[in-house]
Design an enzyme around this catalytic site. Structure first.
Site, mmCIF file in Angstrom:
data_model
loop_
_atom_site.group_PDB
_atom_site.id
_atom_site.type_symbol
_atom_site.label_atom_id
_atom_site.label_comp_id
_atom_site.label_asym_id
_atom_site.label_seq_id
_atom_site.Cartn_x
_atom_site.Cartn_y
_atom_site.Cartn_z
ATOM 1 N N HIS A 38 0.672 -1.128 0.025
ATOM 2 C CA HIS A 38 -0.093 0.017 0.014
ATOM 3 C C HIS A 38 0.700 1.251 0.094
ATOM 4 C CE1 HIS A 38 -4.022 -1.038 1.250
ATOM 5 N NE2 HIS A 38 -3.905 -2.074 0.680
ATOM 6 N N GLU A 105 -6.937 -0.322 -5.485
ATOM 7 C CA GLU A 105 -7.840 0.479 -4.554
ATOM 8 C C GLU A 105 -7.363 2.063 -4.798
ATOM 9 O OE1 GLU A 105 -5.899 -1.436 -2.475
ATOM 10 O OE2 GLU A 105 -7.223 -3.338 -2.236
#
Length: 322
Positions: A38, A105
């Site tokens: 991430h 995402e």
């Protein structure tokens, strides 16, 4: 070997602490690990997000574990760069690295300033990115025009052995589509019914690779403490697609999660202070049809969980893995 792995959560622990955690995971008996990739955590309480690919080099050198990483090529990462990273780690640490690819995402990908595409566009981009990565890992020169652009790319350092490229999928639709291009499937814990549908969709579409699960758990001295910490750290991670794909910041996730109750978190995290209950839950997931289960201890105290794993989980599943 066991059929268990340890999940290293970059969103919750700093890279040095996480490196110490995977070293302890190896000492207690784990042979497998995986990590997230991430740019931002899901919420400010988690508070970390180190660069996974730099950390993976250190973790592979500091342990003998086999590692996987979840990655979203195509926006934040150009697929040729990810292919180079995979090839380098594969050359340095043969048969010890795999990757699970997903469509990403908005939380992470928006940093480029590019438009966040629709899910069909993201899937198309992902499929093209994986094609580029496979061709590069095969030693070919690649040019490509489409959702991603590549101009005469070639990898000069290649792994001696093939690196497996899995798909990260949450829904049955994505799992079925992944059967067309992936070497296997990785998903996250949901209800048993949903997990069976994801596995069934992958198998029915012709997928014959390993099917793996990332299982979020919360273990602590008491049930109340485990649930409290799971709620504090993971209540932003209970939202199903497409909401979880489209929210664009940790602060926005916190706003969306302000009314999430501890009981609702139990739908995404297995919470128990009873080691036997964790053994039973892992066994139940293996019975659902998973070949391997990667355990993510949501509370930040990794040592307590890993010591419990040493005395209960590892012995219970000390068998030849799939």
């Amino acid at each position: 070997m066991t059929r268990l792995g340890y999940h290293a959560s970059h969103e919750q622990l700093g890279p040095r602490t996480l490196l110490e955690a995977v070293q302890l995971a190896e000492r207690v008996g784990f042979t497998e690990a995986m990590c997230s990739d991430h740019f931002a955590p899901w919420n400010t309480r988690q508070g970390e997000s180190a660069f996974a690919w730099a950390w993976l080099g250190a973790a592979l050198e500091a342990t003998s574990l086999r590692f996987g990483a979840v990655n979203a090529p195509g926006q934040r990462y150009h697929p040729a760069i990810i292919a180079q990273a995979i090839a380098t780690l594969g050359a340095m640490y043969p048969d010890r690295i795999w990757t699970a690819f997903g469509s990403g995402e908005n939380l992470n990908e928006r940093i480029t300033g590019d438009r966040w595409p629709s899910k069909p566009e993201r899937n198309e981009r992902l499929e093209q990115s994986v094609h580029v990565i496979r061709e590069l890992l095969a030693g070919h020169e690649v040019s490509h025009e489409g959702r991603v652009r590549v101009d005469r790319a070639r990898l000069w350092t290649l792994p001696e052995h093939p690196v497996r490229l899995f798909a990260a999928a949450v829904t049955p639709e994505t799992a079925a589509w992944a059967a067309e291009w992936a070497d296997g499937l990785l998903t996250v814990n949901q209800s048993t019914e949903k997990l069976e549908r994801v596995i069934g969709a992958y198998r029915d579409a012709g997928g014959d690779g390993a099917v793996m699960l990332q299982l979020h758990v919360a273990y602590a001295d008491s049930h109340e403490q485990a649930l409290r910490e799971a709620h504090e750290l993971w209540r932003t991670n209970v939202f199903p697609p497409p909401l979880c794909w489209d929210i664009d910041s940790p602060e926005a996730f916190e706003q969306a999660a302000q009314h999430v109750t501890p009981e609702q978190v139990k739908g995404s995290v297995f919470v128990s202070a009873d080691a036997t209950a964790h053994v039973d839950e892992v066994g139940r997931m293996l019975d659902v049809g998973f070949d391997r289960v990667y355990l993510h201890q949501v509370p930040n105290d990794q040592r307590a969980f890993l010591e419990m794993a040493a005395t209960h989980l590892i012995p219970a599943f000390a068998e030849v893995g799939a």
